[in-house]
Scaffold this motif. Structure first.
Motif, PDB file in Angstrom:
ATOM      1  N   GLU A 173       0.834  -1.205   0.000  1.00  0.00           N
ATOM      2  CA  GLU A 173       0.000   0.000   0.000  1.00  0.00           C
ATOM      3  C   GLU A 173       0.877   1.266   0.000  1.00  0.00           C
ATOM      4  OE1 GLU A 173      -2.989   0.236   3.105  1.00  0.00           O
ATOM      5  OE2 GLU A 173      -4.175   1.431   1.681  1.00  0.00           O
ATOM      6  N   TYR A 207       4.772  -0.441 -13.892  1.00  0.00           N
ATOM      7  CA  TYR A 207       4.369  -1.846 -13.790  1.00  0.00           C
ATOM      8  C   TYR A 207       5.519  -2.833 -14.018  1.00  0.00           C
ATOM      9  CZ  TYR A 207      -0.530  -0.663 -13.217  1.00  0.00           C
ATOM     10  OH  TYR A 207      -1.720  -0.200 -12.716  1.00  0.00           O
ATOM     11  N   ALA A 249       3.979  -6.496  -5.333  1.00  0.00           N
ATOM     12  CA  ALA A 249       2.521  -6.576  -5.325  1.00  0.00           C
ATOM     13  C   ALA A 249       2.047  -7.910  -5.898  1.00  0.00           C
ATOM     14  CB  ALA A 249       1.936  -5.414  -6.116  1.00  0.00           C
ATOM     15  N   PHE A 256      -6.162   1.624  -5.432  1.00  0.00           N
ATOM     16  CA  PHE A 256      -5.002   1.890  -6.279  1.00  0.00           C
ATOM     17  C   PHE A 256      -5.404   1.901  -7.763  1.00  0.00           C
ATOM     18  CE2 PHE A 256      -1.443   0.190  -8.828  1.00  0.00           C
ATOM     19  CZ  PHE A 256      -0.615   1.301  -8.735  1.00  0.00           C
ATOM     20  N   ARG A 298       4.507   5.382  -5.577  1.00  0.00           N
ATOM     21  CA  ARG A 298       4.666   5.217  -7.025  1.00  0.00           C
ATOM     22  C   ARG A 298       3.718   6.145  -7.795  1.00  0.00           C
ATOM     23  NH1 ARG A 298       8.677   2.883  -9.961  1.00  0.00           N
ATOM     24  NH2 ARG A 298       9.182   2.287  -7.831  1.00  0.00           N
ATOM     25  N   SER A 334       2.609   1.651  -3.388  1.00  0.00           N
ATOM     26  CA  SER A 334       1.692   2.061  -4.457  1.00  0.00           C
ATOM     27  C   SER A 334       1.445   3.561  -4.385  1.00  0.00           C
ATOM     28  CB  SER A 334       0.362   1.318  -4.331  1.00  0.00           C
ATOM     29  OG  SER A 334       0.582  -0.073  -4.388  1.00  0.00           O
ATOM     30  N   ASP A 335       1.253   4.068  -3.185  1.00  0.00           N
ATOM     31  CA  ASP A 335       1.028   5.505  -3.012  1.00  0.00           C
ATOM     32  C   ASP A 335       2.243   6.304  -3.483  1.00  0.00           C
ATOM     33  OD1 ASP A 335      -1.505   5.113  -2.045  1.00  0.00           O
ATOM     34  OD2 ASP A 335      -0.924   5.192   0.067  1.00  0.00           O
ATOM     35  N   GLU A 361      -6.434  -2.715  -3.508  1.00  0.00           N
ATOM     36  CA  GLU A 361      -6.161  -2.748  -4.944  1.00  0.00           C
ATOM     37  C   GLU A 361      -7.204  -1.950  -5.724  1.00  0.00           C
ATOM     38  OE1 GLU A 361      -3.663  -3.555  -6.825  1.00  0.00           O
ATOM     39  OE2 GLU A 361      -2.604  -4.012  -4.975  1.00  0.00           O
TER      40      GLU A 361
END
Lengths: 202, 202
Positions: free
Chosen positions: A70, A105, A113, A137, A76, A73-74, A134
């Motif tokens: 998590e 990706y 992930a 995101f 990124r 992802s934030d 997910e």
């Protein structure tokens, strides 16, 4: 007496820094040695944090990994957004947007992930935590792509075409898992940019 | 005396049938409980084969899983080919081709293959076996898609567009891992069929 005179790092900041080190080490660890090799103890060692301190933040592997993905992802999404807006005053080209998505990706974060998704696919409890994360995101990545391409989702087909682009880069992430797929990916995204411009009427 | 009079299943056929049962059980097992839960013993039990007989065919989990994914991939390509050619005398529509590809990448086989890829990503020895197998499967899936769409790869951009389509369905496979993504996939592939027809000048 002197202890009060020397400025000390407040405990809250130290705790936050420790947590962040653990999250970053967890992503590296997952991406390189996979789910089975990523235990709280291994990650603590990699982060240079005592096992006790690590377990104060995260009791289980599942907690640590979910928080790490998590957080990653934030970070990124924020980085891609910054890079898009630093490119120029004008709107980035379709190829520039696709290249950034392609990088997003194929990063260690994607690999990390992927480990979490695969583990969650056969663990109901973990799945219940991962699915809403997910979904959030996915919405952010979608919004970012729409913004970056400057397209209008009220036009029929635009929403699905943006989604297809994100599914494509997700597929490219998977294609890069076992071999370096960068040369093929570059050719493919160049062609995709042309198709996308045509489909979106850019 | 009577043993010779009763026709017996030749031993070679029985051995082949046992092997096939193990391969199919391995795919089911991987798709449902994942890599860690898929041992030769567990698969043997699921296949109704003794552990000794299973280990006669496959000494390790890695051997069994690699063979299962290879077998499953061949079966899947053959089935898609059969269905494409049974559709009609005329060429299948782009949407029919995409729908079949979408099914191919959301099957238990895809989930099983995903487990193998992820395991191989942090295991050099396994990776060395999986990479050439996946390259062969990739070429076959590509050839099948080109045939089904009836497109000419000597036209610039066609090869990349076909590859992008396969990467897209691979991404859709991943999107279906934790939740049922079929409604979104259907909308997306319908739109993609329109884009593809335009891009390929069908």
């Amino acid at each position: 007496m002197t202890t009060q005179a020397i400025p000390r790092e407040p405990q809250q900041d130290r705790s936050r820094a420790t947590r962040q080190r653990l999250l970053e080490a967890a992503i590296d660890c997952l991406a390189s040695v996979g789910w089975t090799g990523t235990t709280v103890a291994v990650v603590a060692k990699r982060a240079g944090v005592s096992r006790g301190a690590a377990q104060h933040h995260f009791r289980t592997r599942e907690e640590l990994v979910t928080a790490a993905v998590e957080y990653g992802s934030d970070v990124r999404v924020d980085r891609v957004r910054e890079r898009l807006y630093s490119l120029a005053d004008e709107r980035p080209s379709t190829l520039e947007v696709l290249t950034l998505l392609g990088e997003m990706y194929t990063s260690p974060l994607f690999r990390a992930a992927l480990q979490l998704w695969v583990a969650a696919s056969s663990d109901e409890q973990l799945r219940a935590q991962v699915v809403p994360m997910e979904a959030r995101f996915g919405r952010e990545a979608h919004r970012l792509t729409v913004e970056a391409l400057g397209v209008d989702e009220s036009v029929p087909g635009v929403r699905e075409t943006v989604q297809a682009t994100l599914d494509l880069v997700r597929g490219l992430g998977l294609a890069d898992l076992l071999t370096d797929d960068s040369a093929r990916r570059e050719r493919l995204l160049r062609q995709w940019a042309t198709t996308l411009d045509m489909a979106l009427g850019r």
